[in-house]
Design a protein around this motif. Structure first.
Motif, PDB file in Angstrom:
ATOM      1  N   ALA A  23      64.144  29.280  93.191  1.00  0.00           N
ATOM      2  CA  ALA A  23      62.925  28.567  93.603  1.00  0.00           C
ATOM      3  C   ALA A  23      62.350  29.228  94.862  1.00  0.00           C
ATOM      4  O   ALA A  23      61.130  29.427  94.973  1.00  0.00           O
ATOM      5  CB  ALA A  23      63.226  27.092  93.855  1.00  0.00           C
ATOM      6  N   LYS A  24      63.220  29.586  95.782  1.00  0.00           N
ATOM      7  CA  LYS A  24      62.783  30.275  97.001  1.00  0.00           C
ATOM      8  C   LYS A  24      62.164  31.625  96.662  1.00  0.00           C
ATOM      9  O   LYS A  24      61.176  32.038  97.265  1.00  0.00           O
ATOM     10  CB  LYS A  24      63.968  30.458  97.951  1.00  0.00           C
ATOM     11  N   GLY A  25      62.713  32.308  95.675  1.00  0.00           N
ATOM     12  CA  GLY A  25      62.174  33.590  95.245  1.00  0.00           C
ATOM     13  C   GLY A  25      60.780  33.452  94.650  1.00  0.00           C
ATOM     14  O   GLY A  25      59.894  34.269  94.920  1.00  0.00           O
ATOM     15  N   ARG A  26      60.571  32.420  93.841  1.00  0.00           N
ATOM     16  CA  ARG A  26      59.237  32.181  93.261  1.00  0.00           C
ATOM     17  C   ARG A  26      58.221  31.875  94.355  1.00  0.00           C
ATOM     18  O   ARG A  26      57.103  32.389  94.331  1.00  0.00           O
ATOM     19  CB  ARG A  26      59.277  31.030  92.264  1.00  0.00           C
ATOM     20  N   GLU A  27      58.625  31.043  95.303  1.00  0.00           N
ATOM     21  CA  GLU A  27      57.736  30.695  96.417  1.00  0.00           C
ATOM     22  C   GLU A  27      57.402  31.945  97.236  1.00  0.00           C
ATOM     23  O   GLU A  27      56.245  32.180  97.577  1.00  0.00           O
ATOM     24  CB  GLU A  27      58.429  29.650  97.301  1.00  0.00           C
ATOM     25  N   THR A  28      58.406  32.744  97.527  1.00  0.00           N
ATOM     26  CA  THR A  28      58.191  33.967  98.303  1.00  0.00           C
ATOM     27  C   THR A  28      57.295  34.937  97.545  1.00  0.00           C
ATOM     28  O   THR A  28      56.388  35.541  98.129  1.00  0.00           O
ATOM     29  CB  THR A  28      59.540  34.631  98.646  1.00  0.00           C
ATOM     30  N   LEU A  29      57.528  35.082  96.245  1.00  0.00           N
ATOM     31  CA  LEU A  29      56.702  35.981  95.446  1.00  0.00           C
ATOM     32  C   LEU A  29      55.248  35.514  95.439  1.00  0.00           C
ATOM     33  O   LEU A  29      54.334  36.328  95.579  1.00  0.00           O
ATOM     34  CB  LEU A  29      57.237  36.100  94.018  1.00  0.00           C
ATOM     35  N   CYS A  30      55.020  34.229  95.308  1.00  0.00           N
ATOM     36  CA  CYS A  30      53.642  33.694  95.356  1.00  0.00           C
ATOM     37  C   CYS A  30      52.979  34.029  96.689  1.00  0.00           C
ATOM     38  O   CYS A  30      51.821  34.429  96.728  1.00  0.00           O
ATOM     39  CB  CYS A  30      53.635  32.190  95.113  1.00  0.00           C
ATOM     40  N   GLU A  31      53.726  33.887  97.789  1.00  0.00           N
ATOM     41  CA  GLU A  31      53.196  34.234  99.109  1.00  0.00           C
ATOM     42  C   GLU A  31      52.879  35.723  99.194  1.00  0.00           C
ATOM     43  O   GLU A  31      51.836  36.113  99.723  1.00  0.00           O
ATOM     44  CB  GLU A  31      54.208  33.868 100.201  1.00  0.00           C
ATOM     45  N   LEU A  32      53.782  36.552  98.688  1.00  0.00           N
ATOM     46  CA  LEU A  32      53.575  37.998  98.729  1.00  0.00           C
ATOM     47  C   LEU A  32      52.367  38.415  97.901  1.00  0.00           C
ATOM     48  O   LEU A  32      51.581  39.268  98.322  1.00  0.00           O
ATOM     49  CB  LEU A  32      54.829  38.734  98.233  1.00  0.00           C
ATOM     50  N   ILE A  33      52.215  37.827  96.730  1.00  0.00           N
ATOM     51  CA  ILE A  33      51.073  38.157  95.874  1.00  0.00           C
ATOM     52  C   ILE A  33      49.772  37.748  96.549  1.00  0.00           C
ATOM     53  O   ILE A  33      48.800  38.513  96.570  1.00  0.00           O
ATOM     54  CB  ILE A  33      51.218  37.506  94.482  1.00  0.00           C
ATOM     55  N   SER A  34      49.750  36.565  97.127  1.00  0.00           N
ATOM     56  CA  SER A  34      48.558  36.102  97.832  1.00  0.00           C
ATOM     57  C   SER A  34      48.223  37.044  98.989  1.00  0.00           C
ATOM     58  O   SER A  34      47.063  37.437  99.171  1.00  0.00           O
ATOM     59  CB  SER A  34      48.778  34.679  98.349  1.00  0.00           C
ATOM     60  N   PHE A  35      49.248  37.407  99.759  1.00  0.00           N
ATOM     61  CA  PHE A  35      49.028  38.340 100.858  1.00  0.00           C
ATOM     62  C   PHE A  35      48.538  39.681 100.331  1.00  0.00           C
ATOM     63  O   PHE A  35      47.596  40.270 100.873  1.00  0.00           O
ATOM     64  CB  PHE A  35      50.310  38.539 101.678  1.00  0.00           C
ATOM     65  N   TRP A  36      49.170  40.189  99.271  1.00  0.00           N
ATOM     66  CA  TRP A  36      48.800  41.495  98.720  1.00  0.00           C
ATOM     67  C   TRP A  36      47.336  41.520  98.300  1.00  0.00           C
ATOM     68  O   TRP A  36      46.625  42.486  98.555  1.00  0.00           O
ATOM     69  CB  TRP A  36      49.696  41.842  97.531  1.00  0.00           C
ATOM     70  N   ARG A  37      46.885  40.457  97.654  1.00  0.00           N
ATOM     71  CA  ARG A  37      45.489  40.406  97.209  1.00  0.00           C
ATOM     72  C   ARG A  37      44.542  40.450  98.408  1.00  0.00           C
ATOM     73  O   ARG A  37      43.545  41.182  98.398  1.00  0.00           O
ATOM     74  CB  ARG A  37      45.246  39.186  96.343  1.00  0.00           C
ATOM     75  N   SER A  38      44.828  39.687  99.446  1.00  0.00           N
ATOM     76  CA  SER A  38      44.007  39.711 100.660  1.00  0.00           C
ATOM     77  C   SER A  38      44.091  41.068 101.350  1.00  0.00           C
ATOM     78  O   SER A  38      43.095  41.601 101.842  1.00  0.00           O
ATOM     79  CB  SER A  38      44.464  38.630 101.643  1.00  0.00           C
ATOM     80  N   TYR A  39      45.291  41.609 101.382  1.00  0.00           N
ATOM     81  CA  TYR A  39      45.536  42.898 102.023  1.00  0.00           C
ATOM     82  C   TYR A  39      44.728  44.006 101.361  1.00  0.00           C
ATOM     83  O   TYR A  39      44.079  44.810 102.035  1.00  0.00           O
ATOM     84  CB  TYR A  39      47.030  43.196 101.949  1.00  0.00           C
ATOM     85  N   THR A  40      44.758  44.048 100.033  1.00  0.00           N
ATOM     86  CA  THR A  40      44.037  45.116  99.342  1.00  0.00           C
ATOM     87  C   THR A  40      42.520  44.987  99.524  1.00  0.00           C
ATOM     88  O   THR A  40      41.832  45.999  99.651  1.00  0.00           O
ATOM     89  CB  THR A  40      44.378  45.175  97.833  1.00  0.00           C
ATOM     90  N   ILE A  41      42.017  43.773  99.563  1.00  0.00           N
ATOM     91  CA  ILE A  41      40.584  43.578  99.808  1.00  0.00           C
ATOM     92  C   ILE A  41      40.226  44.113 101.186  1.00  0.00           C
ATOM     93  O   ILE A  41      39.231  44.829 101.362  1.00  0.00           O
ATOM     94  CB  ILE A  41      40.194  42.090  99.663  1.00  0.00           C
TER      95      ILE A  41
END
Length: 119
Positions: free
Chosen positions: A87-105
């Motif tokens: 569950a912690k891994g899913r939460e962390t992955l969601c955070e990373l994906i959200s950050f990655w999308r903002s980061y790439t923009i």
């Protein structure tokens, strides 16, 4: 073309997120992860090796982001470690994906400023 140290560091920074993405897709084992990385990202990331992937998997496990299940293998009789997200891994992955999308923009906006430098 040999990768510069800057490109190597950039790749290294995103590799654990990529591993989490592959594990999120389905429960999987090390060799399967290495095969998919090499088939899908080999041209960009270089070819993944056990000595690179397994230490990352152990770090992700130590951090509580992935869990491991050991099952016997019918093919060679030896046990296989299957990895899945916690569950912690899913939460962390969601955070990373959200950050990655903002980061790439954000990064793309800087790259757009110097488009004329691209070869």
């Amino acid at each position: 073309m040999a990768d510069s140290k800057y490109i190597q560091q950039f790749k290294k920074g995103s590799f654990e997120m990529i591993l989490l993405c592959l594990i999120a897709k389905k429960e999987t084992y090390g060799y399967e992860i290495i095969t998919e990385l090499n088939e899908t990202g080999g041209k960009i990331f270089g070819y993944a090796k056990e000595g690179t992937i397994y230490p990352m998997l152990y770090r992700l496990q130590d951090a509580g982001l992935v869990q491991c299940r050991i099952a016997s293998s019918q093919a060679n009789g030896g046990p296989k470690k299957y990895y899945s997200l916690t569950a912690k891994g899913r939460e962390t992955l969601c955070e990373l994906i959200s950050f990655w999308r903002s980061y790439t923009i954000c990064v793309d906006s800087f790259i757009d400023i110097v488009k004329d430098l691209e070869a």
